[in-house]
Each structure stands twice: as C-alpha cells, then as structure tokens.
Design a protein around this motif. Structure first.
Motif, PDB file in Angstrom:
ATOM      1  N   SER A  63     -13.261   4.167  13.537  1.00  0.00           N
ATOM      2  CA  SER A  63     -13.023   3.734  14.920  1.00  0.00           C
ATOM      3  C   SER A  63     -14.316   3.797  15.725  1.00  0.00           C
ATOM      4  CB  SER A  63     -11.920   4.573  15.588  1.00  0.00           C
ATOM      5  OG  SER A  63     -12.370   5.886  15.886  1.00  0.00           O
ATOM      6  N   GLU A  64     -15.239   4.655  15.302  1.00  0.00           N
ATOM      7  CA  GLU A  64     -16.535   4.779  15.989  1.00  0.00           C
ATOM      8  C   GLU A  64     -17.551   3.758  15.480  1.00  0.00           C
ATOM      9  OE1 GLU A  64     -16.428   9.568  16.861  1.00  0.00           O
ATOM     10  OE2 GLU A  64     -17.346   8.866  14.998  1.00  0.00           O
ATOM     11  N   THR A  65     -17.565   3.503  14.184  1.00  0.00           N
ATOM     12  CA  THR A  65     -18.591   2.627  13.595  1.00  0.00           C
ATOM     13  C   THR A  65     -18.231   1.152  13.664  1.00  0.00           C
ATOM     14  OG1 THR A  65     -17.659   2.660  11.365  1.00  0.00           O
ATOM     15  CG2 THR A  65     -19.222   4.437  11.934  1.00  0.00           C
ATOM     16  N   GLY A  66     -16.926   0.850  13.671  1.00  0.00           N
ATOM     17  CA  GLY A  66     -16.499  -0.549  13.666  1.00  0.00           C
ATOM     18  C   GLY A  66     -16.585  -1.220  12.308  1.00  0.00           C
ATOM     19  N   GLN A  67     -16.884  -0.442  11.256  1.00  0.00           N
ATOM     20  CA  GLN A  67     -16.952  -1.013   9.912  1.00  0.00           C
ATOM     21  C   GLN A  67     -15.580  -1.563   9.518  1.00  0.00           C
ATOM     22  OE1 GLN A  67     -19.438  -1.683   8.156  1.00  0.00           O
ATOM     23  NE2 GLN A  67     -20.912  -0.028   7.988  1.00  0.00           N
ATOM     24  N   PRO A  68     -15.534  -2.672   8.788  1.00  0.00           N
ATOM     25  CA  PRO A  68     -14.245  -3.232   8.363  1.00  0.00           C
ATOM     26  C   PRO A  68     -13.553  -2.342   7.329  1.00  0.00           C
ATOM     27  CG  PRO A  68     -16.039  -4.432   7.325  1.00  0.00           C
ATOM     28  CD  PRO A  68     -16.668  -3.469   8.307  1.00  0.00           C
ATOM     29  N   VAL A  69     -12.218  -2.367   7.365  1.00  0.00           N
ATOM     30  CA  VAL A  69     -11.385  -1.602   6.439  1.00  0.00           C
ATOM     31  C   VAL A  69     -10.511  -2.587   5.672  1.00  0.00           C
ATOM     32  CG1 VAL A  69      -9.590   0.169   6.265  1.00  0.00           C
ATOM     33  CG2 VAL A  69     -11.349   0.360   8.051  1.00  0.00           C
ATOM     34  N   ARG A  70     -10.544  -2.515   4.335  1.00  0.00           N
ATOM     35  CA  ARG A  70      -9.635  -3.330   3.529  1.00  0.00           C
ATOM     36  C   ARG A  70      -8.238  -2.728   3.627  1.00  0.00           C
ATOM     37  NH1 ARG A  70     -14.046  -2.593   0.665  1.00  0.00           N
ATOM     38  NH2 ARG A  70     -13.139  -0.957  -0.637  1.00  0.00           N
ATOM     39  N   VAL A  71      -7.229  -3.583   3.811  1.00  0.00           N
ATOM     40  CA  VAL A  71      -5.848  -3.109   3.917  1.00  0.00           C
ATOM     41  C   VAL A  71      -5.022  -3.705   2.788  1.00  0.00           C
ATOM     42  CG1 VAL A  71      -3.750  -3.133   5.329  1.00  0.00           C
ATOM     43  CG2 VAL A  71      -5.977  -2.766   6.413  1.00  0.00           C
ATOM     44  N   PHE A  72      -4.289  -2.834   2.102  1.00  0.00           N
ATOM     45  CA  PHE A  72      -3.385  -3.226   1.029  1.00  0.00           C
ATOM     46  C   PHE A  72      -1.983  -2.769   1.400  1.00  0.00           C
ATOM     47  CE2 PHE A  72      -7.563  -2.765  -0.686  1.00  0.00           C
ATOM     48  CZ  PHE A  72      -7.716  -3.928  -1.425  1.00  0.00           C
ATOM     49  N   ARG A  73      -0.994  -3.562   0.997  1.00  0.00           N
ATOM     50  CA  ARG A  73       0.391  -3.247   1.334  1.00  0.00           C
ATOM     51  C   ARG A  73       1.267  -3.377   0.095  1.00  0.00           C
ATOM     52  NH1 ARG A  73       4.025  -6.188   5.968  1.00  0.00           N
ATOM     53  NH2 ARG A  73       5.711  -4.673   5.904  1.00  0.00           N
ATOM     54  N   LYS A  74       2.099  -2.365  -0.120  1.00  0.00           N
ATOM     55  CA  LYS A  74       3.041  -2.393  -1.237  1.00  0.00           C
ATOM     56  C   LYS A  74       4.069  -3.482  -0.974  1.00  0.00           C
ATOM     57  CE  LYS A  74       6.037   0.710  -3.832  1.00  0.00           C
ATOM     58  NZ  LYS A  74       6.560   2.095  -3.880  1.00  0.00           N
ATOM     59  N   VAL A  75       4.272  -4.356  -1.977  1.00  0.00           N
ATOM     60  CA  VAL A  75       5.209  -5.479  -1.837  1.00  0.00           C
ATOM     61  C   VAL A  75       6.067  -5.602  -3.089  1.00  0.00           C
ATOM     62  CG1 VAL A  75       3.728  -6.808  -0.261  1.00  0.00           C
ATOM     63  CG2 VAL A  75       3.509  -7.141  -2.735  1.00  0.00           C
ATOM     64  N   GLU A  76       7.206  -6.245  -2.930  1.00  0.00           N
ATOM     65  CA  GLU A  76       8.064  -6.556  -4.070  1.00  0.00           C
ATOM     66  C   GLU A  76       7.495  -7.775  -4.793  1.00  0.00           C
ATOM     67  OE1 GLU A  76      10.718  -4.747  -5.080  1.00  0.00           O
ATOM     68  OE2 GLU A  76      10.206  -3.358  -3.457  1.00  0.00           O
ATOM     69  N   THR A  77       7.493  -7.709  -6.125  1.00  0.00           N
ATOM     70  CA  THR A  77       7.040  -8.827  -6.945  1.00  0.00           C
ATOM     71  C   THR A  77       8.126  -9.143  -7.978  1.00  0.00           C
ATOM     72  OG1 THR A  77       5.978  -7.449  -8.618  1.00  0.00           O
ATOM     73  CG2 THR A  77       4.619  -8.086  -6.707  1.00  0.00           C
ATOM     74  N   GLU A  78       7.948 -10.201  -8.727  1.00  0.00           N
ATOM     75  CA  GLU A  78       8.920 -10.569  -9.758  1.00  0.00           C
ATOM     76  C   GLU A  78       9.078  -9.471 -10.808  1.00  0.00           C
ATOM     77  OE1 GLU A  78       7.885 -14.328 -11.429  1.00  0.00           O
ATOM     78  OE2 GLU A  78       8.056 -15.368  -9.511  1.00  0.00           O
ATOM     79  N   SER A  79       8.014  -8.727 -11.046  1.00  0.00           N
ATOM     80  CA  SER A  79       8.062  -7.686 -12.075  1.00  0.00           C
ATOM     81  C   SER A  79       8.258  -6.286 -11.501  1.00  0.00           C
ATOM     82  CB  SER A  79       6.788  -7.734 -12.916  1.00  0.00           C
ATOM     83  OG  SER A  79       5.659  -7.548 -12.085  1.00  0.00           O
ATOM     84  N   GLY A  80       8.585  -6.171 -10.224  1.00  0.00           N
ATOM     85  CA  GLY A  80       8.801  -4.855  -9.600  1.00  0.00           C
ATOM     86  C   GLY A  80       8.080  -4.753  -8.271  1.00  0.00           C
ATOM     87  N   THR A  81       6.986  -3.983  -8.257  1.00  0.00           N
ATOM     88  CA  THR A  81       6.184  -3.867  -7.044  1.00  0.00           C
ATOM     89  C   THR A  81       4.719  -4.097  -7.382  1.00  0.00           C
ATOM     90  OG1 THR A  81       5.914  -1.479  -7.308  1.00  0.00           O
ATOM     91  CG2 THR A  81       7.740  -2.220  -5.907  1.00  0.00           C
TER      92      THR A  81
END
Length: 148
Positions: free
Chosen positions: A94-112
């Motif tokens: 929050s201080e540096t402003g560097q970008p953060v990669r965001v990943f989200r758990k999702v449902e897929t055809e084979s599970g998650t």
C-alpha cells in the motif's frame, strides 16, 4: 525475492489446476499461504480461496482479509489478526504501489483451479472488527488497466 507484475506468458483469465502449479510456475510461491512477498519489499501475489469470511469481491475492487486468527480445523476466525510478516507485505504494498498478482479459486470441469485475475494495486489498509467480532486486517485492492 518478490517479482512484481506479470510472470512469463501468463495473463489474466489463465487457470492453473492447483496451488502447487501456481508455485511451480513462479506465479504465487507459497503452496498454502494466501499472501506471497516480504515485509521489506511488499506482496507480489495473493490468492482468494473463499477461506476468510471478511473477503469481499466487488465489481471495481477487492477487500482482502489479512492472514491469521483462523482455527485450522473449522476455518472460523477465533482471535485478532496481527500485523505479522504476511500482513506487513500487503501493508508495504500500500506504501510502494507495486502491482500485486491476484488469483481466485474457481470451479472447473475437473474440480477446482486458480484463475489469474490480473494485476491490482493496494490502495487502502486498516484493521477493524470483522464479521466474527475479532480484529481483522483488511486490504482494498483495485484492478490496474490490462496494459499495466
């Protein structure tokens, strides 16, 4: 050492089958922790896995509940969170402003799987009582433009 920004050829919308696959690709190094990075340099990635009741996914922002205070057996918040090394990494972002990669758990055809949501910037960090009454660190993240 954290790497900020996109990694290799991975782009938003890509889905990887597991946390181990995220780690092996260098996208999110820890195989269990939701925050990757260091207190000194900031967070390079986070994973939203529907484990914290205080997480909020809105159309124009994310509210990410910090690390800690959960019972490992029930997943319920049982103590206040502290500004530990993982939470400090997001606070530092929050201080540096560097970008953060965001990943989200999702449902897929084979599970998650884990979908790459893109790059976000932490534009707010605070600690307040969460839904369970315990103090929770909250981090507000906003998406960066696709060409960032």
């Amino acid at each position: 050492m954290p790497i900020f920004g996109h990694i290799s050829y991975y782009r938003p919308g890509d889905v990887l089958p597991s946390r181990l696959a995220l780690s092996q690709a260098g996208l999110h190094r820890p195989t269990r922790a939701g925050i990757s990075g260091s207190a000194a340099e900031g967070a390079d990635s986070i994973v939203l896995a529907d484990q914290y009741e205080d997480d909020v996914v809105a159309e124009t922002y994310l509210l990410y509940a910090g690390h800690g205070g959960r019972d490992p057996k029930t997943g319920r918040q049982i103590t206040d969170q502290e500004l530990n090394s993982r939470n400090l990494a997001l606070y530092r972002s929050s201080e540096t402003g560097q970008p953060v990669r965001v990943f989200r758990k999702v449902e897929t055809e084979s599970g998650t799987g884990y979908r790459y949501e893109g790059l976000f910037r932490v534009n707010g960090a605070w600690c307040e009582a969460g839904k369970s009454g315990f103090r929770v660190w909250k981090f507000r993240l906003v998406p960066l433009p696709p060409d960032a």
